[in-house]
Design an enzyme around this catalytic site. Sequence first.
Site, short mmCIF file in Angstrom:
data_model
loop_
_atom_site.label_atom_id
_atom_site.label_comp_id
_atom_site.label_asym_id
_atom_site.label_seq_id
_atom_site.Cartn_x
_atom_site.Cartn_y
_atom_site.Cartn_z
N ASN A 269 3.38 15.84 43.11
CA ASN A 269 3.38 14.38 43.23
C ASN A 269 1.96 13.90 43.48
O ASN A 269 1.18 14.57 44.16
CB ASN A 269 4.26 13.95 44.41
CG ASN A 269 4.32 12.44 44.59
OD1 ASN A 269 4.47 11.70 43.62
ND2 ASN A 269 4.19 11.97 45.83
N ARG B 231 11.15 7.18 43.44
CA ARG B 231 12.42 7.55 44.08
C ARG B 231 12.24 8.87 44.80
O ARG B 231 11.50 9.74 44.34
CB ARG B 231 13.52 7.73 43.02
CG ARG B 231 13.77 6.52 42.18
CD ARG B 231 14.80 5.63 42.80
NE ARG B 231 15.05 4.48 41.95
CZ ARG B 231 15.52 3.33 42.41
NH1 ARG B 231 15.80 3.16 43.68
NH2 ARG B 231 15.73 2.33 41.58
N ASP C 142 6.74 12.42 50.84
CA ASP C 142 5.28 12.56 50.85
C ASP C 142 4.82 13.59 51.88
O ASP C 142 3.88 13.36 52.65
CB ASP C 142 4.61 11.20 51.11
CG ASP C 142 4.97 10.18 50.05
OD1 ASP C 142 5.13 10.57 48.88
OD2 ASP C 142 5.11 8.98 50.39
N HIS D 17 -0.05 10.70 45.26
CA HIS D 17 0.22 9.64 46.22
C HIS D 17 -1.09 8.92 46.56
O HIS D 17 -2.10 9.57 46.80
CB HIS D 17 0.85 10.24 47.50
CG HIS D 17 1.21 9.20 48.49
ND1 HIS D 17 2.34 8.41 48.37
CD2 HIS D 17 0.59 8.79 49.63
CE1 HIS D 17 2.39 7.57 49.39
NE2 HIS D 17 1.34 7.77 50.16
N ASP E 59 8.43 18.53 48.70
CA ASP E 59 9.57 19.12 49.40
C ASP E 59 10.57 18.00 49.68
O ASP E 59 10.42 16.89 49.17
CB ASP E 59 9.13 19.90 50.64
CG ASP E 59 8.55 19.01 51.72
OD1 ASP E 59 8.66 17.76 51.62
OD2 ASP E 59 7.97 19.56 52.67
N ARG F 164 23.70 7.58 44.79
CA ARG F 164 22.44 8.32 44.60
C ARG F 164 22.68 9.75 44.19
O ARG F 164 21.92 10.32 43.39
CB ARG F 164 21.63 8.31 45.91
CG ARG F 164 20.94 7.03 46.21
CD ARG F 164 19.89 7.24 47.29
NE ARG F 164 18.72 7.91 46.75
CZ ARG F 164 17.65 7.27 46.28
NH1 ARG F 164 17.61 5.96 46.29
NH2 ARG F 164 16.64 7.94 45.79
C1 GAR Z 1 -0.04 5.77 41.54
O1 GAR Z 1 -1.07 5.20 42.28
C2 GAR Z 1 0.74 6.77 42.37
O2 GAR Z 1 -0.04 7.43 43.32
C3 GAR Z 1 1.73 5.87 43.05
O3 GAR Z 1 2.15 5.01 42.03
C4 GAR Z 1 1.02 4.74 41.18
C5 GAR Z 1 1.51 4.88 39.75
O4 GAR Z 1 0.57 4.37 38.87
N1 GAR Z 1 2.81 6.62 43.59
C6 GAR Z 1 3.34 6.36 44.78
O5 GAR Z 1 3.03 5.42 45.47
C7 GAR Z 1 4.40 7.36 45.22
N2 GAR Z 1 4.68 7.21 46.59
P1 GAR Z 1 0.71 4.57 37.30
O6 GAR Z 1 2.14 4.16 36.92
O7 GAR Z 1 -0.30 3.62 36.73
O8 GAR Z 1 0.43 5.98 36.99
#
Ligand code: GAR
Length: 213
Positions: free
Chosen positions: A115, A99, A153, A117, A149, A73
Amino acid sequence: MPASVPSMRRIAVLVSGSGTNLVALLEAIAADPAFGGEVVVVVSDQPTAGGLEQARRRDLPVAAVPLADHPDRAAWEVALTATVATHAPDVVVLAGFMRVLSERFLRNWPDRVLNTHPSLLPAFRGAHAVRDALAYGVKVTGATVHLVDEQVDNGPIVAQTCVPVAPDDTEASLHTRIKAVEHELLPACVKLLCRDRLRIEGRTVHVLPEELP
Ligand code: GAR
């Protein structure tokens, strides 16, 4: 453009999935001459990510940095950091990037990594936020945009929007409604960061008023 915005911010977008949030961001930028930023590269850990294809269709520079191509990683994150840094972004947007990033990456863009979420943080951190919220039986969930950070999340919250859970929701139907909300919330928050309108005080993010031109 107001004097408070010295130049267009360069935005790197990191994706792992279909890229609907990337597309929403690109459309918001295209529709708003005062957005204050432009996407200069889209990077993924998944070479077949739909988000990369969306970027290619728009002739944006793309790069794939798969974890499997690196011994561990740490080596992967060094390569990812170098790839992103090549494009000299001011702002990094995680738009469905699945990631975890460490200080090794984050120190290059302090308070400049956002980000999105699919839950109302701090509820339902992690990779299965929508499924976990449904399993818990919450009646309201939503979307959170936060600064990143080193913890998962966890960073200071810029904005959140609620999404009611319907009695017959599946993970897919609920996620579709949450994404519709993210498609407004994420571009709005990226614009605030590009226009230097976020001030961070501990865990609290203050949104500064727009200066008059
Ligand atoms: C989104 O809902 C985003 O919030 C989530 O992945 C999806 C991506 O959708 N992210 C996470 O869960 C991060 N922990 P997309 O590829 O259609 O934009």
